[in-house]
Design a protein around this motif. Structure first.
Motif, PDB file in Angstrom:
ATOM      1  N   LEU A  10      -2.896   4.347   2.105  1.00 54.67           N
ATOM      2  CA  LEU A  10      -1.498   2.651   2.228  1.00 54.67           C
ATOM      3  C   LEU A  10      -0.383   2.752   1.840  1.00 54.67           C
ATOM      4  CD1 LEU A  10      -4.841   0.669   0.634  1.00 54.67           C
ATOM      5  CD2 LEU A  10      -3.731   0.776   2.948  1.00 54.67           C
ATOM      6  N   ARG A  13       1.719   4.586   4.841  1.00 55.07           N
ATOM      7  CA  ARG A  13       2.079   2.870   5.801  1.00 55.07           C
ATOM      8  C   ARG A  13       3.369   2.075   5.966  1.00 55.07           C
ATOM      9  NH1 ARG A  13      -3.723   0.519   7.453  1.00 55.07           N
ATOM     10  NH2 ARG A  13      -2.534  -0.954   8.943  1.00 55.07           N
ATOM     11  N   LEU A  29      -2.860  -3.809  -3.837  1.00 57.13           N
ATOM     12  CA  LEU A  29      -3.854  -3.187  -2.880  1.00 57.13           C
ATOM     13  C   LEU A  29      -5.128  -2.508  -3.593  1.00 57.13           C
ATOM     14  CD1 LEU A  29      -0.863  -1.379  -1.016  1.00 57.13           C
ATOM     15  CD2 LEU A  29      -2.913  -2.666   0.117  1.00 57.13           C
ATOM     16  N   ILE A  73      -0.948  -3.682   6.934  1.00 54.86           N
ATOM     17  CA  ILE A  73      -1.148  -3.297   6.005  1.00 54.86           C
ATOM     18  C   ILE A  73      -2.842  -4.173   5.578  1.00 54.86           C
ATOM     19  CG2 ILE A  73      -1.382  -1.749   4.014  1.00 54.86           C
ATOM     20  CD1 ILE A  73       1.390  -0.889   4.068  1.00 54.86           C
ATOM     21  N   VAL A  88      -8.370  -5.342   3.830  1.00 59.80           N
ATOM     22  CA  VAL A  88      -7.002  -4.348   4.389  1.00 59.80           C
ATOM     23  C   VAL A  88      -6.953  -4.687   5.973  1.00 59.80           C
ATOM     24  CG1 VAL A  88      -6.622  -2.063   4.474  1.00 59.80           C
ATOM     25  CG2 VAL A  88      -7.500  -3.156   2.230  1.00 59.80           C
ATOM     26  N   THR A  90      -8.189  -2.435   8.739  1.00 59.25           N
ATOM     27  CA  THR A  90      -8.453  -1.046   9.509  1.00 59.25           C
ATOM     28  C   THR A  90      -8.874  -0.810  10.889  1.00 59.25           C
ATOM     29  OG1 THR A  90     -10.641  -2.022   9.099  1.00 59.25           O
ATOM     30  CG2 THR A  90      -9.668  -1.417   6.287  1.00 59.25           C
TER      31      THR A  90
END
Length: 152
Positions: A10, A13, A29, A73, A88, A90
């Motif tokens: 993360l 990103r 997060l 994200i 999240v 994914t």
């Protein structure tokens, strides 16, 4: 197909999008990494942080969630109750997101992985020339547990 992310993934990103991993963003997060598969509102995140004695305010949580969703994200979702929820993100950008089953009695949100709309998307492309890049499907109904509580 979806996959699990680490904090390092993360952070990478964020950096790819020219943003820093601030301590506040990392804390926000981490809540999502600690609760995989949950669809959390800003109030949910703030409550969890408060319970763990974090000093992060609700406004900071809102700003972090908005930025993280704008950057892809986190995925921001609306389930028809006026409350934005996040998870999240994914999924591979070239694949579709999962669908959501929303119980109208208890509010539970369940993920459904099968993509039932591939044929419909191809039909739309062929007939209209419109290329669907993604979609979100929400099914509203009553979950098995609520059905059993009514029957029992």
């Amino acid at each position: 197909m979806s996959r699990t992310f680490t904090m390092g993934d993360l952070k990478h990103r964020l950096q790819e999008r020219q943003h820093k991993m601030t301590p506040q963003r990392q804390t926000v997060l981490q809540v999502f990494l600690d609760h995989p598969g949950k669809h959390l509102s800003a109030e949910d995140v703030h409550g969890m942080l408060r319970d763990s004695h974090s000093e992060i305010g609700l406004a900071t949580v809102y700003r972090s969630l908005e930025l993280l969703s704008e950057l892809g994200i986190l995925q921001k979702m609306e389930f028809g109750d006026g409350c934005s929820r996040y998870e999240v993100n994914t999924t591979n950008p070239s694949e579709h997101h999962h669908h959501h089953l929303i119980c109208t009695k208890c509010g539970r949100v369940t993920e459904f992985e099968d993509d039932l709309l591939d044929d419909l998307e191809e039909d739309i492309r062929r007939k209209i020339g419109f290329k669907v890049e993604n979609h979100q499907v929400k099914f509203y109904g009553i979950c098995k547990e609520c059905q059993q509580s009514v029957e029992g």
